[in-house]
Design an enzyme around this catalytic site. Structure first.
Site, PDB file in Angstrom:
ATOM      1  N   SER A  88      -7.326   0.912  -2.100  1.00 12.97           N
ATOM      2  CA  SER A  88      -6.716   0.139  -1.022  1.00 12.97           C
ATOM      3  C   SER A  88      -7.616  -1.031  -0.667  1.00 12.97           C
ATOM      4  O   SER A  88      -8.796  -1.068  -1.028  1.00 12.97           O
ATOM      5  CB  SER A  88      -6.518   1.026   0.210  1.00 12.97           C
ATOM      6  OG  SER A  88      -7.726   1.172   0.933  1.00 12.97           O
ATOM      7  N   ASP A  89      -7.071  -1.997   0.051  1.00 18.18           N
ATOM      8  CA  ASP A  89      -7.910  -3.011   0.658  1.00 18.18           C
ATOM      9  C   ASP A  89      -8.371  -2.477   2.005  1.00 18.18           C
ATOM     10  O   ASP A  89      -7.938  -1.422   2.467  1.00 18.18           O
ATOM     11  CB  ASP A  89      -7.159  -4.337   0.783  1.00 18.18           C
ATOM     12  CG  ASP A  89      -8.092  -5.543   0.752  1.00 18.18           C
ATOM     13  OD1 ASP A  89      -9.284  -5.378   1.088  1.00 18.18           O
ATOM     14  OD2 ASP A  89      -7.645  -6.645   0.393  1.00 18.18           O
ATOM     15  N   TRP A  90      -9.216  -3.227   2.666  1.00 13.62           N
ATOM     16  CA  TRP A  90      -9.932  -2.769   3.869  1.00 13.62           C
ATOM     17  C   TRP A  90      -8.987  -2.202   4.935  1.00 13.62           C
ATOM     18  O   TRP A  90      -8.257  -2.942   5.582  1.00 13.62           O
ATOM     19  CB  TRP A  90     -10.742  -3.920   4.449  1.00 13.62           C
ATOM     20  CG  TRP A  90     -11.469  -3.618   5.709  1.00 13.62           C
ATOM     21  CD1 TRP A  90     -11.043  -3.873   6.976  1.00 13.62           C
ATOM     22  CD2 TRP A  90     -12.764  -3.007   5.835  1.00 13.62           C
ATOM     23  NE1 TRP A  90     -11.977  -3.473   7.882  1.00 13.62           N
ATOM     24  CE2 TRP A  90     -13.057  -2.935   7.211  1.00 13.62           C
ATOM     25  CE3 TRP A  90     -13.688  -2.524   4.910  1.00 13.62           C
ATOM     26  CZ2 TRP A  90     -14.251  -2.389   7.700  1.00 13.62           C
ATOM     27  CZ3 TRP A  90     -14.872  -1.981   5.402  1.00 13.62           C
ATOM     28  CH2 TRP A  90     -15.145  -1.920   6.771  1.00 13.62           C
ATOM     29  N   MET A  91      -8.971  -0.875   5.067  1.00 12.20           N
ATOM     30  CA  MET A  91      -8.215  -0.159   6.095  1.00 12.20           C
ATOM     31  C   MET A  91      -6.731  -0.513   6.099  1.00 12.20           C
ATOM     32  O   MET A  91      -6.055  -0.401   7.127  1.00 12.20           O
ATOM     33  CB  MET A  91      -8.841  -0.392   7.477  1.00 12.20           C
ATOM     34  CG  MET A  91     -10.266   0.128   7.591  1.00 12.20           C
ATOM     35  SD  MET A  91     -10.949   0.042   9.254  1.00 12.20           S
ATOM     36  CE  MET A  91     -10.080   1.396  10.028  1.00 12.20           C
TER      37      MET A  91
ATOM     38  N   HIS B 244       0.805  -1.215   0.000  1.00  9.74           N
ATOM     39  CA  HIS B 244       0.000   0.000   0.000  1.00  9.74           C
ATOM     40  C   HIS B 244       0.846   1.278   0.000  1.00  9.74           C
ATOM     41  O   HIS B 244       0.286   2.377  -0.082  1.00  9.74           O
ATOM     42  CB  HIS B 244      -0.959  -0.014   1.191  1.00  9.74           C
ATOM     43  CG  HIS B 244      -2.208  -0.791   0.921  1.00  9.74           C
ATOM     44  ND1 HIS B 244      -2.214  -2.150   0.711  1.00  9.74           N
ATOM     45  CD2 HIS B 244      -3.508  -0.400   0.787  1.00  9.74           C
ATOM     46  CE1 HIS B 244      -3.454  -2.562   0.486  1.00  9.74           C
ATOM     47  NE2 HIS B 244      -4.248  -1.525   0.523  1.00  9.74           N
TER      48      HIS B 244
END
Length: 766
Positions: free
Chosen positions: A311-314, A289
Site C-alpha cells: 500500500s501507499d502511506w496509510m 487500494h
C-alpha cells in the site's frame, strides 16, 4: 564500541546463515523450499507481522515531537499516538510483529532495528524500504542524481540503468533493500506536483526508462548488490481531478489500457519488477487500494505478476477515513487484503485486526499465506537471511568518484535548451561582469524532491558552478532567498539596479522542492497548484532585470512544466534544468559557457498556461478540432523539443517496403547530418500514426528513438525497425490487433509536425 557492535552483528549474521536442522536457514536449498519450510513454522501473528511495514524509531522521534494536539486527533496522525514510541517499536520487532521498515535513514539505525528483529523466535530479517527516487537521496551522504523528469530528458535508458545500479550499491551499503521507484505513471497534468517524479507524458518513453531502471536496481535479484524495485503508483494518479494528488481519476478502460497500463505491464512482464505500489486515488469510483480488478484480474491474472503489492502511506486506512467505502479500519483491512493487497505501509492496529479477521473466518489463512509467501521469497532472493546487516566500516561505495561522475554526466544530459537566439554559449571574454540572481541561483534546491539536505561540500549550486567554469568572470550575486512566496521587493529592486551595471544577466527561477521545509514547498509530492505560472515576485524579477536592456537569460529549476510565456517571447535564451541533482550547478554552467553541448529533449509538453491542460502531443484527432480563440493554441514547447549549439538536418526518409502483412516488419532509414561547426548529439525520434482505423487513434505516437553523436559535418544513416507491436492497437473489444490500412511514419527532432519527415506504407489483408 563501534567495532564491538560490528563484530556482534556479524556473529549474529553468521548464526542466521549457518545450515542447521531448519531447512529455511540452509542457503544451499532452493528459495521455494526455504519459503515453504519457514511458512509452515510460523504462527498467524508472525505471518501477519510479515505484512506489516512500520516507520523507524528516529522518524517517530522526529515527528511525534512536532505534532500539535489537534493533529494527533486526526486519523493520519494516529501513527504517533502518545505511548507508541521507540520502545514499543523495538518490542514489536522482537515479537515478530514487523516485517519491514521505512523512513530509516542511516545504516546504524537499520542495523539496530535489524538486530531487534533477528531476536524474534524465527529470526526472519526485516526488509528496509526507502524512497530512493534519484539515488538514495532521501538519506544524507549519498549520490544525488537528476530526478526522473530530467533523466527522461536524456532519452537514454542505459544511463537510467547505470544510475539505478549505482543506487542499489549505495542502498545495500546502508542496509536498504527496497526502493519505491520507478514511478511509471504517465504525467498528463502540469498542475500535479509529482510530474518531476515521473518520466513524462509518453507511455512508451516511460516504459523504456522505467524498464531500464527496474533492471538496474534488481540485477538478477540474487546478490547483495541488488535491491527490489517497486513500480508505482497503480494506477491513474497522474491524471487526477484538478491536478490534485490523490484526487479521483475517471478514465475509460480503453485509456487505461492504451496509456496508463503499458509502462506497468512492461516493468512487470519484461522487467520482472518484484513489487508494486497501488495509487492513492480512486479509479472510476473504486479506490485502488481495494480494487480487485486491478490487483488480481489485471496484475496477477493477465500479466502474471508474482511479486508482492504494497500500500501507499496509510492508504488502506483511507478506505475508511477518506473514501468512506469501509465502515471502520477492520473493514478497510478486510477489503484491501481480499482485493489483493500484500503489505500495509505503516499504521496502528494492523496486526490485531487482521488476526481477528482470520480467526473470525472472514479471511482464510491461506490468503495470508499467499502474501507472506511472496514477501519471504523476496527476502530470500535478496540474501537477507545470510546478510541481514550492513558493514559500518565499508561505506566507501556511497558518494564514490564513479558515482559522482555519473551524477555529473546525467545532469549534463538532462538539461534542455528551450530557446537560444544566438546568446549561448556565453563568451567569457565578452561578458566580463555577470549578474546572477533568483531563488535557485545558490541553493541546494537543485537536489530536487525526495532529497534530504546533503553536505554543502557535495553539492554544486549554479552560482558555484559558474564561478568554477568561468573563474575570470566577475559574478555579482543578489540573493533572493529560497522561498518564492516570500520574496523581498527590495531585493528585486536591487537586482534590477545591478542588472544595468552588468554585461549580462542570469535569472535562476523556478520552484522550491526541498522536503526539509515541507510546508513551504511549491512543487513535489502533495504540492499541487491551480496554475503553472512562476510563484511570487519571480516574474517581476525577470521583467525588471530584462528591462535593464542587457542580455538576460533564464534558467529554470523545477519539477513540473512552467508556463513562462513572457520569457519565451522576450528573452533571448531559456534553459530548463529540471532538478539536476548535486552536480547540477556544474552541468548548467558548462552548458551556458559551451564546455558541454546540450542534447536533452523534453519528455513532457510545456503548456503556455494552466488553461491549456490537458495538452500532450499524442492526442486524438478531435482534441483540437475547434481551435481556441484569443490565444495561441500551440503549446509553449512541444514534446521532444530541445536545441543544440550545432544544427542537424534530416533528409531522405525511406521505407524498405510499401506494403506488409499484419505480422510483417519493415525498416525506416533517414539521413541525419550535423550541419553546424561543432560536435553534437541528436535524439532522433520516430513516430507512427494509423491513418484510418475502427476506433480513434492518436495523431502520432513515439515508437522509437536513437541518440546519435555526430562530428561537425558528419552524416549518418539512422535505421529503425518497425515491428507489428508498434502498429498494434486495441479493437472495439479491447483486443490487440494490427488492422489493415495506411500508416504514416514520421521522423525528426521533435513531435512538432513541421519538423518531421513523413512516408506512408500499407498493411494489407492477411
Amino acid at each position: 564500541m563501534k567495532k564491538l557492535m560490528i563484530m556482534t552483528l556479524m556473529a549474529l549474521a553468521g548464526c542466521a546463515a549457518t545450515p542447521g536442522t531448519e531447512p529455511y536457514k540452509d542457503a544451499s536449498l532452493s528459495v521455494e523450499r526455504r519459503v515453504e519450510d519457514l511458512l509452515r513454522r510460523m504462527t498467524l501473528e508472525e505471518k501477519v507481522g510479515q505484512m506489516n511495514q512500520f516507520v523507524g524509531i528516529e522518524h517517530i522521534k522526529a515527528n511525534s515531537g512536532v505534532l500539535t494536539e489537534e493533529e494527533l486527533k486526526t486519523n493520519t496522525a494516529q501513527a504517533f499516538y502518545p505511548g507508541i514510541g521507540p520502545d514499543t517499536v523495538l518490542r514489536w520487532a522482537e515479537e515478530g510483529r514487523i516485517g519491514s521498515f521505512l523512513h530509516v535513514l542511516t545504516p546504524e539505525e537499520a542495523n539496530l532495528l535489524q538486530e531487534h528483529v533477528m531476536r524474534a523466535r524465527l529470526g526472519i530479517p526485516a526488509i528496509f524500504g526507502i524512497d530512493a527516487i534519484h539515488g538514495n537521496a532521501n538519506a544524507p551522504g549519498n549520490t544525488v542524481y537528476p530526478t526522473n523528469i530530467g533523466l527522461a530528458s536524456s532519452f537514454n535508458p542505459e544511463l537510467a540503468r547505470r544510475i539505478a545500479r549505482e543506487t542499489a550499491r549505495e542502498m545495500r551499503a546502508m542496509n536498504m533493500h527496497w526502493t519505491f521507484n520507478p514511478n511509471v505513471e504517465v504525467a498528463r497534468d502540469a498542475r500535479w506536483g509529482r510530474c518531476g517524479e515521473t518520466f513524462g507524458e509518453d507511455p512508451w518513453l516511460v516504459a523504456c526508462m522505467g524498464l531500464a531502471t527496474t533492471e538496474g536496481y534488481q540485477g538478477a535479484l540474487n546478490s547483495t548488490q541488488d535491491v527490489l524495485a517497486c513500480a508505482k503508483h497503480f494506477v491513474g494518479g497522474s491524471q487526477p481531478v484538478n491536478g490534485t494528488n490523490g484526487a479521483p481519476c475517471d478514465v475509460s478502460e480503453r485509456t487505461l489500457r492504451e496509456v496508463f497500463f503499458p509502462p506497468f505491464r512492461t516493468n512487470i512482464v519484461r522487467g520482472g519488477a518484484g513489487s508494486l505500489m497501488t495509487s492513492h486515488n480512486e479509479l472510476n469510483g473504486i479506490p485502488c487500494h481495494e480494487n480487485e480488478w486491478l490487483m488480481e484480474e489485471v496484475l496477477r491474472g493477465e500479466w502474471g505478476f508474482d511479486g508482492f503489492v504494497v500500500s501507499d502511506w496509510m492508504d488502506i486506512e483511507h478506505l475508511y477515513d477518506l473514501h468512506a467505502t469501509a465502515e471502520n479500519l477492520k473493514e478497510a483491512f478486510y477489503r484491501s487484503i481480499m482485493a489483493g493487497m500484500d503489505m500495509h505501509m505503516h499504521g496502528l492496529h494492523w496486526n490485531e485486526l487482521v488476526c481477528e479477521l482470520v480467526r473470525e473466518g472472514r479471511i482464510p489463512e491461506s490468503r495470508i499465506d499467499a502474501s507472506v509467501r511472496r514477501i519471504l521469497t523476496a527476502k530470500f532472493r535478496l540474501g537477507l537471511f545470510e546478510h541481514p546487516y550492513a558493514d559500518l566500516d565499508a561505506q566507501q561505495t556511497r558518494l564514490c568518484a564513479e558515482h559522482r561522475a555519473t551524477a555529473l554526466d546525467a545532469a549534463r544530459q538532462s538539461v534542455v535548451l528551450l530557446k537560444n537566439d544566438g546568446l549561448l554559449p556565453l563568451d567569457a571574454a565578452k561578458y566580463r561582469r555577470i549578474l546572477v540572481t533568483g531563488i535557485n541561483a545558490d541553493d541546494e534546491n537543485i537536489l530536487g524532491d525526495w532529497s534530504a539536505s546533503q553536505d554543502p561540500e557535495d553539492v554544486t549550486t549554479i552560482l558555484e558552478g559558474l564561478r568554477q567554469v568561468a573563474p575570470g568572470v566577475r559574478f555579482d550575486f543578489v540573493d533572493q532567498g529560497w522561498d518564492p512566496r516570500n520574496m523581498d521587493p527590495a531585493k528585486v529592486a536591487e537586482a534590477a539596479a545591478k542588472a544595468r551595471q552588468a554585461d549580462l544577466n542570469i535569472v535562476v527561477a523556478g520552484e522550491y522542492m526541498m522536503r526539509r521545509r515541507w510546508m513551504e514547498r511549491t512543487c513535489g509530492e502533495d504540492t499541487d497548484r491551480d496554475n503553472i505560472a512562476l510563484v511570487g515576485l519571480q516574474q517581476e524579477l525577470i521583467e525588471r532585470v530584462a528591462a535593464s536592456g542587457k542580455p538576460t537569460l533564464l534558467v529554470l529549476v523545477n519539477g513540473r512544466p512552467l508556463g513562462v510565456e513572457w520569457a519565451a517571447e522576450h528573452l533571448p535564451a531559456i534553459v530548463e534544468a529540471w532538478e539536476p541533482g548535486m552536480a547540477g550547478g556544474r552541468a548548467v554552467a558548462e552548458i551556458l559557457f559551451g564546455e558541454v553541448n546540450p542534447s536533452a529533449k523534453l519528455p513532457i509538453t510545456i503548456p503556455r498556461s494552466a488553461g491549456q491542460i490537458q495538452v500532450y502531443y499524442n492526442h486524438k484527432p478531435s482534441h483540437y478540432f475547434h481551435p481556441v480563440v484569443c490565444s495561441d493554441p500551440e503549446p509553449l514547447y512541444p514534446f521532444g523539443h530541445g536545441l543544440s549549439y550545432t544544427t542537424f538536418a534530416y533528409s531522405d526518409l525511406t521505407l524498405s517496403h510499401e506494403t506488409i502483412a499484419p505480422d510483417g516488419r519493415l525498416t525506416a532509414e533517414v539521413t541525419v547530418t550535423n550541419t553546424g561547426k561543432r560536435d553534437g548529439t541528436e535524439i532522433v525520434q520516430l513516430y507512427i500514426r494509423d491513418l484510418f482505423s475502427s476506433v480513434t487513434r492518436p495523431v502520432k505516437e513515439l515508437k522509437a528513438f536513437s541518440r546519435e553523436s555526430l562530428k561537425a559535418g558528419e552524416s549518418r544513416r539512422v535505421r529503425f525497425e518497425i515491428t507489428p507491436e508498434m502498429l498494434s492497437m486495441l479493437d472495439r473489444n479491447l483486443q490487440p490487433i494490427v488492422e489493415p490500412g495506411e500508416f504514416r511514419v514520421m521522423v525528426g527532432p521533435s513531435s512538432r509536425d513541421k519538423e518531421l519527415l513523413t512516408q506512408t506504407f500499407e498493411v494489407c489483408e492477411q
